[in-house]
Write a protein that holds these residues in place. Structure first.
Motif, PDB file in Angstrom:
ATOM      1  N   SER A   1      72.309  42.836   5.883  1.00  0.00           N
ATOM      2  CA  SER A   1      70.985  43.009   5.330  1.00  0.00           C
ATOM      3  C   SER A   1      70.092  43.741   6.310  1.00  0.00           C
ATOM      4  N   GLY A   2      70.255  43.488   7.614  1.00  0.00           N
ATOM      5  CA  GLY A   2      69.491  44.220   8.617  1.00  0.00           C
ATOM      6  C   GLY A   2      69.813  45.694   8.587  1.00  0.00           C
ATOM      7  N   ASN A   3      71.073  46.021   8.263  1.00  0.00           N
ATOM      8  CA  ASN A   3      71.498  47.412   8.170  1.00  0.00           C
ATOM      9  C   ASN A   3      70.800  48.106   7.005  1.00  0.00           C
ATOM     10  N   ASN A   4      70.597  47.365   5.885  1.00  0.00           N
ATOM     11  CA  ASN A   4      69.903  47.945   4.736  1.00  0.00           C
ATOM     12  C   ASN A   4      68.461  48.284   5.088  1.00  0.00           C
ATOM     13  N   VAL A   5      67.804  47.410   5.855  1.00  0.00           N
ATOM     14  CA  VAL A   5      66.434  47.672   6.274  1.00  0.00           C
ATOM     15  C   VAL A   5      66.406  48.912   7.151  1.00  0.00           C
ATOM     16  N   SER A   6      67.364  49.011   8.052  1.00  0.00           N
ATOM     17  CA  SER A   6      67.451  50.180   8.920  1.00  0.00           C
ATOM     18  C   SER A   6      67.671  51.446   8.101  1.00  0.00           C
ATOM     19  N   ASP A   7      68.550  51.367   7.089  1.00  0.00           N
ATOM     20  CA  ASP A   7      68.804  52.521   6.213  1.00  0.00           C
ATOM     21  C   ASP A   7      67.532  52.928   5.479  1.00  0.00           C
ATOM     22  N   ARG A   8      66.812  51.920   4.944  1.00  0.00           N
ATOM     23  CA  ARG A   8      65.573  52.227   4.227  1.00  0.00           C
ATOM     24  C   ARG A   8      64.540  52.850   5.160  1.00  0.00           C
ATOM     25  N   ASN A   9      64.430  52.295   6.388  1.00  0.00           N
ATOM     26  CA  ASN A   9      63.483  52.852   7.353  1.00  0.00           C
ATOM     27  C   ASN A   9      63.851  54.282   7.718  1.00  0.00           C
ATOM     28  N   SER A  10      65.136  54.523   7.880  1.00  0.00           N
ATOM     29  CA  SER A  10      65.600  55.862   8.215  1.00  0.00           C
ATOM     30  C   SER A  10      65.281  56.837   7.085  1.00  0.00           C
ATOM     31  N   ARG A  11      65.543  56.413   5.850  1.00  0.00           N
ATOM     32  CA  ARG A  11      65.229  57.278   4.704  1.00  0.00           C
ATOM     33  C   ARG A  11      63.727  57.523   4.604  1.00  0.00           C
ATOM     34  N   TYR A  12      62.928  56.452   4.876  1.00  0.00           N
ATOM     35  CA  TYR A  12      61.477  56.592   4.838  1.00  0.00           C
ATOM     36  C   TYR A  12      61.018  57.575   5.906  1.00  0.00           C
ATOM     37  N   ASP A  13      61.574  57.440   7.131  1.00  0.00           N
ATOM     38  CA  ASP A  13      61.228  58.367   8.211  1.00  0.00           C
ATOM     39  C   ASP A  13      61.622  59.795   7.849  1.00  0.00           C
ATOM     40  N   THR A  55      63.701  70.083  -0.023  1.00  0.00           N
ATOM     41  CA  THR A  55      64.256  70.058   1.330  1.00  0.00           C
ATOM     42  C   THR A  55      64.978  68.755   1.656  1.00  0.00           C
ATOM     43  N   ALA A  56      64.741  67.691   0.885  1.00  0.00           N
ATOM     44  CA  ALA A  56      65.373  66.398   1.177  1.00  0.00           C
ATOM     45  C   ALA A  56      66.837  66.433   0.766  1.00  0.00           C
ATOM     46  N   PRO A  57      67.721  65.819   1.563  1.00  0.00           N
ATOM     47  CA  PRO A  57      69.136  65.777   1.191  1.00  0.00           C
ATOM     48  C   PRO A  57      69.321  64.902  -0.038  1.00  0.00           C
ATOM     49  N   ASP A  58      70.219  65.302  -0.906  1.00  0.00           N
ATOM     50  CA  ASP A  58      70.476  64.486  -2.076  1.00  0.00           C
ATOM     51  C   ASP A  58      71.328  63.285  -1.705  1.00  0.00           C
ATOM     52  N   GLU A  59      71.318  62.297  -2.574  1.00  0.00           N
ATOM     53  CA  GLU A  59      72.016  61.031  -2.311  1.00  0.00           C
ATOM     54  C   GLU A  59      73.517  61.234  -2.128  1.00  0.00           C
ATOM     55  N   GLU A  60      74.096  62.172  -2.902  1.00  0.00           N
ATOM     56  CA  GLU A  60      75.539  62.414  -2.828  1.00  0.00           C
ATOM     57  C   GLU A  60      75.939  62.939  -1.453  1.00  0.00           C
ATOM     58  N   SER A  61      75.166  63.895  -0.928  1.00  0.00           N
ATOM     59  CA  SER A  61      75.532  64.436   0.381  1.00  0.00           C
ATOM     60  C   SER A  61      75.348  63.379   1.465  1.00  0.00           C
ATOM     61  N   THR A  62      74.354  62.490   1.303  1.00  0.00           N
ATOM     62  CA  THR A  62      74.155  61.404   2.252  1.00  0.00           C
ATOM     63  C   THR A  62      75.346  60.453   2.210  1.00  0.00           C
ATOM     64  N   ASP A  63      75.808  60.113   0.998  1.00  0.00           N
ATOM     65  CA  ASP A  63      76.971  59.232   0.866  1.00  0.00           C
ATOM     66  C   ASP A  63      78.210  59.873   1.473  1.00  0.00           C
ATOM     67  N   GLU A  64      78.385  61.173   1.243  1.00  0.00           N
ATOM     68  CA  GLU A  64      79.537  61.883   1.805  1.00  0.00           C
ATOM     69  C   GLU A  64      79.459  61.866   3.332  1.00  0.00           C
ATOM     70  N   ARG A  68      82.084  60.130   5.928  1.00  0.00           N
ATOM     71  CA  ARG A  68      82.720  60.833   7.049  1.00  0.00           C
ATOM     72  C   ARG A  68      82.485  60.091   8.360  1.00  0.00           C
ATOM     73  N   ILE A  69      81.301  59.532   8.530  1.00  0.00           N
ATOM     74  CA  ILE A  69      81.010  58.769   9.747  1.00  0.00           C
ATOM     75  C   ILE A  69      81.909  57.542   9.830  1.00  0.00           C
ATOM     76  N   VAL A  70      82.059  56.826   8.713  1.00  0.00           N
ATOM     77  CA  VAL A  70      82.931  55.642   8.683  1.00  0.00           C
ATOM     78  C   VAL A  70      84.359  56.041   9.022  1.00  0.00           C
ATOM     79  N   ASP A  71      84.824  57.144   8.447  1.00  0.00           N
ATOM     80  CA  ASP A  71      86.177  57.633   8.726  1.00  0.00           C
ATOM     81  C   ASP A  71      86.338  57.962  10.211  1.00  0.00           C
TER      82      ASP A  71
END
Length: 127
Positions: A1-13, A55-64, A68-71
């Protein structure tokens, strides 16, 4: 859950950064005369929303990207495990090689001993 907050903060930033960049571009275009001043603050907000969306990255490219990072993290973990096991693997291989060499030497020594015994027994008959 802390990771989700970090993800949301990162997207907000990232959203704020994209919006700030869009506003900066708007001001530059306004000062150079490329665009007319917006008649209302709502029109400026609409322009910024449009520029941010472009200019914002789309959700699909973010997921991809995240995939890749997980891999890469998994591959790095496997590499770290392999490197950690390397000293044991080397020691095992050296031990096996040494045992093989010892058996070869024992075999050659037995052949030399047999040859010397045969020579001695042949030499005793000649005397």
């Amino acid at each position: 859950s802390g990771n989700n907050v970090s993800d949301r903060n990162s997207r907000y930033d990232n959203s704020l950064s994209a919006r700030g960049a869009a506003f900066s571009n708007y001001l530059e275009a306004l000062s150079s005369g490329e665009v007319k001043a917006a008649p209302t603050p709502k029109a400026v907000a609409g322009y910024l929303d449009k520029m941010t969306a472009e200019t914002a990255p789309d959700e699909e490219s973010t997921d991809e990207f995240e995939s890749r990072i997980v891999d890469m993290e998994q591959r790095l973990s496997q590499l770290e495990t392999s490197v950690a096991n390397l000293p044991d693997d080397i020691a095992t291989r050296l031990s096996c090689w040494q045992e093989l060499q010892d058996r070869k030497i024992d075999h050659e020594m037995a052949k030399i001993k047999d040859l010397l015994v045969d020579m001695k027994s042949d030499g005793g008959r000649d005397e």
